[in-house]
Design a protein around this motif. Structure first.
Motif, short mmCIF file in Angstrom:
data_model
loop_
_atom_site.label_atom_id
_atom_site.label_comp_id
_atom_site.label_asym_id
_atom_site.label_seq_id
_atom_site.Cartn_x
_atom_site.Cartn_y
_atom_site.Cartn_z
N SER A 70 0.85 -1.19 0.00
CA SER A 70 0.00 0.00 0.00
C SER A 70 0.89 1.24 0.00
N GLU A 98 -9.20 0.44 -4.71
CA GLU A 98 -9.29 -0.31 -3.46
C GLU A 98 -10.44 0.16 -2.59
N LEU A 144 -11.74 -2.63 2.90
CA LEU A 144 -11.98 -4.06 3.13
C LEU A 144 -12.52 -4.33 4.52
N SER A 183 -11.39 -9.08 -5.08
CA SER A 183 -10.08 -8.45 -4.97
C SER A 183 -9.17 -9.20 -4.00
N CYS A 184 -9.70 -10.25 -3.34
CA CYS A 184 -8.93 -11.00 -2.35
C CYS A 184 -7.69 -11.66 -2.93
N SER A 211 -8.05 -2.21 7.44
CA SER A 211 -8.09 -2.65 6.04
C SER A 211 -6.70 -3.04 5.55
N ARG A 257 -5.61 -6.54 3.96
CA ARG A 257 -5.05 -6.56 2.60
C ARG A 257 -3.67 -7.22 2.60
N ARG A 258 -2.84 -6.89 3.58
CA ARG A 258 -1.51 -7.49 3.64
C ARG A 258 -1.61 -9.00 3.88
#
Length: 592
Positions: free
Chosen positions: A230, A253, A256, A299-300, A418, A422-423
């Motif tokens: 990110s 993005e 999430l 988007s996963c 989020s 995401r990471r």
């Protein structure tokens, strides 16, 4: 080479670039010098802008399409009308935003439709490339009381139609222009479209300032060579931008954490369902929740492209309704976002159904959706639940869940939560895909096997059993702490559209790399030395073959781009393997 090709070449006819011949394909430089078609810049961002209104006699009706020469088929117009309104308007007083994705139907396209002449797809990540077979719709729906209307309500949607999956950018754009449009109508819309037509095209890797209605939107267009972390947009030239720009952290993005709050304990399971391309229905109380959940789920897999179909918002009027609801065959590999209760019965045979409601709290924590058996799904039951009999291959990451729940209690900012999700998903996907990348790289012929006098050697076939044997020493356990049946997950992945899409993309990139290397060795070869002991027929054959080769690959820029990176550090192995031997698979006719 002059001795082979004869006299010095004549200058090109007027109007041709010095690198073109009268019958050749136009070069990139030549295309850039063509005068742009009307609305060409606009079309690099949007196909069109639509206004959909509710008519007492016709129902949803397309009131306006701008630019006026945009060629939508009747089927596409009908789909846009139905997808631009919530299934039920009763709970949608005020303003509602959501997204949809629909199949492009046949018919004559607009002369300015993008065919990637601008090279965008070559530089963009595979997950953000322009769609060729689908269109995205970004909707701003307004329903307010209005005594001047017979039904007593003003009901209208402003829709941005695009081939780009830039949900964050376009929803932010709608936030600016839709309220103004509903007040000032068509003249305002025309002015906005003219401003968009002045925007620079979306170039991967560049940070752009996009002025609209007195506001400058600043956003960076992701590139396929970006490090997969990110990275906030770097602001620049602030002194020349008054007032301060609206800086977007990403074009695509979503938040999430906000999307996944009711399913935090099931993130691992949902990731596996997406990886395997399993059919999934998301039943939600509004198109906003359904579309955001579907987009978050698909988007996963970043940076792996989700190669199955997905519909963030799907209605019973959709042209694919019968195709997706038939019981005569297995459900297709698609993720559907729906709001109409009718789908509870119609899609009851689907193997995975996620039913979510408005977010509810249990103390200071979000109430989590419970896993239930499909047999317990009842038509009249409105309770949320994840209805599936799927058993995960990997063990649940309890550490992540604890960190997220503790973050809620400590009121950690949503963007930080989020980033954690995401990471985690990024590292999980990387751990899964890197062994595949390593094995695929080993199938590439050695660089020394590429010679100027033979056709490039072939890429060896992907053998699943051979790949599985490599996992013991080079498997995901090297980079991922999660335990479980990784072999079983890979075996099932091989049957999914996502593996097929990944393999085709990698094979295409490797083939292009081989072609580029072949051209490189041809350019470096000493032709004069080779022809000394060759007959005139052999020399002529070689010249003709070289000419055919050069014409077939012109222009070249796309061959020289690096493959999409999967992990920033350590770097992936080069496609040209440094171990083993490989010889050419055939010779050119001249050497036969």
């Amino acid at each position: 080479m002059d001795a082979l090709w004869g006299a010095a070449p004549r200058p090109p006819p007027p109007g041709l670039d010095s690198s073109e011949s009268p019958g050749s394909t136009p070069t990139a430089a030549r295309r850039l010098r063509r005068p742009p078609l009307p609305w060409a810049r606009f079309s690099s961002w949007l196909e069109c802008v639509c206004v959909v209104a509710f008519d007492l006699e016709l129902g949803q009706a397309l009131e306006l399409v701008y630019p006026y020469d945009c060629r939508l088929t009747e089927k596409e117009k009908t789909s846009i009308c139905y997808l631009s309104f919530p299934d039920s308007y009763s709970g949608c007083l005020g303003d509602t935003q959501f997204s949809f994705r629909m199949r492009q139907s046949g018919g004559q396209r607009s002369p300015r439709s993008m065919d990637d002449d601008d090279g965008y797809n070559k530089g963009a990540p595979v997950t953000l490339q322009r769609e060729t077979a689908h269109l995205f719709g970004y909707v701003y729906f307004r329903q307010v009381k209005d005594s001047a209307v017979k039904r007593g309500y003003f009901q209208k949607s402003l829709v941005l139609v695009s081939r780009l999956p830039y949900v964050n950018l376009f929803q932010s754009l709608l936030n600016l222009i839709a309220p103004e449009y509903f007040e000032k109508l068509v003249p305002c819309l025309e002015a906005v479209c003219n401003e968009i037509d002045q925007w620079p095209p979306p170039v991967p890797g560049q940070t752009l300032n996009l002025p609209v209605m007195g506001v400058v939107i600043q956003v960076r267009i992701p590139s396929r060579v970006d490090k997969l972390e990110s990275s906030p947009v770097k602001q620049f030239n602030q002194e020349n931008l008054l007032p301060a720009p609206l800086v977007l952290s990403s074009v695509n993005e979503l938040d999430l954490f906000r999307c996944f709050q009711p399913v935090l304990i099931h993130i691992q399971l949902l990731w596996e369902l997406m990886l395997l391309g399993e059919p999934l229905v998301v039943m939600a109380p509004s198109p906003t929740i359904s579309s955001e959940m579907v987009l978050a789920l698909t988007s996963c897999l970043t940076p792996l492209k989700f190669c199955c179909d997905y519909r963030p918002y799907f209605t019973i009027h959709d042209s694919e309704f019968k195709e997706y609801t038939t019981r005569t065959q297995a459900p297709p590999n698609v993720v559907l976002g729906v709001t109409n209760p009718f789908f509870i019965k119609t899609l009851q045979h689907w193997p995975h159904i996620l039913r979510i409601g408005e977010l509810k709290m249990s103390g200071d924590l979000p109430k989590q959706v419970k896993m239930k058996k499909l047999t317990k799904l009842k038509t009249l039951d409105t309770k949320p639940g994840l209805y599936t009999s799927y058993k995960t291959y990997l063990h649940k990451d309890k550490t992540l869940i604890k960190r997220l729940l503790k973050g809620i209690q400590r009121k950690r900012p949503s963007e930080v939560q989020s980033a954690l999700i995401r990471r985690h998903l990024l590292e999980l996907t990387q751990s899964f895909i890197i062994p595949l990348e390593h094995y695929m790289a080993s199938l590439m012929p050695l660089q020394r096997a590429v010679t100027p006098w033979k056709t490039p050697p072939q890429i060896r076939p992907f053998r699943q059993d051979d790949f599985l044997k490599t996992l013991e020493h080079a498997g995901p356990q090297l980079t991922c702490v999660l335990k479980g049946d990784w072999l079983g997950l890979y075996r099932r992945f091989f049957k999914s559209p996502n593996f097929d899409g990944w393999y085709r993309q990698r094979h295409r990139e490797m083939t292009q790399k081989l072609e580029a290397l072949h051209l490189e060795v041809i350019c470096e070869a000493n032709i004069l030395t080779w022809v000394k002991d060759k007959s005139e027929v052999e020399i002529v054959d070689l010249v003709l073959k070289l000419r055919e080769k050069l014409v077939s690959v012109s222009p070249l820029p796309s061959l020289l781009l690096p493959p999409t990176p999967i992990r920033p550090s350590p770097p992936l192995p080069r496609y040209i393997a440094l171990r083993g031997t490989r010889t050419g698979q055939g010779s050119w006719p001249v050497m036969a």
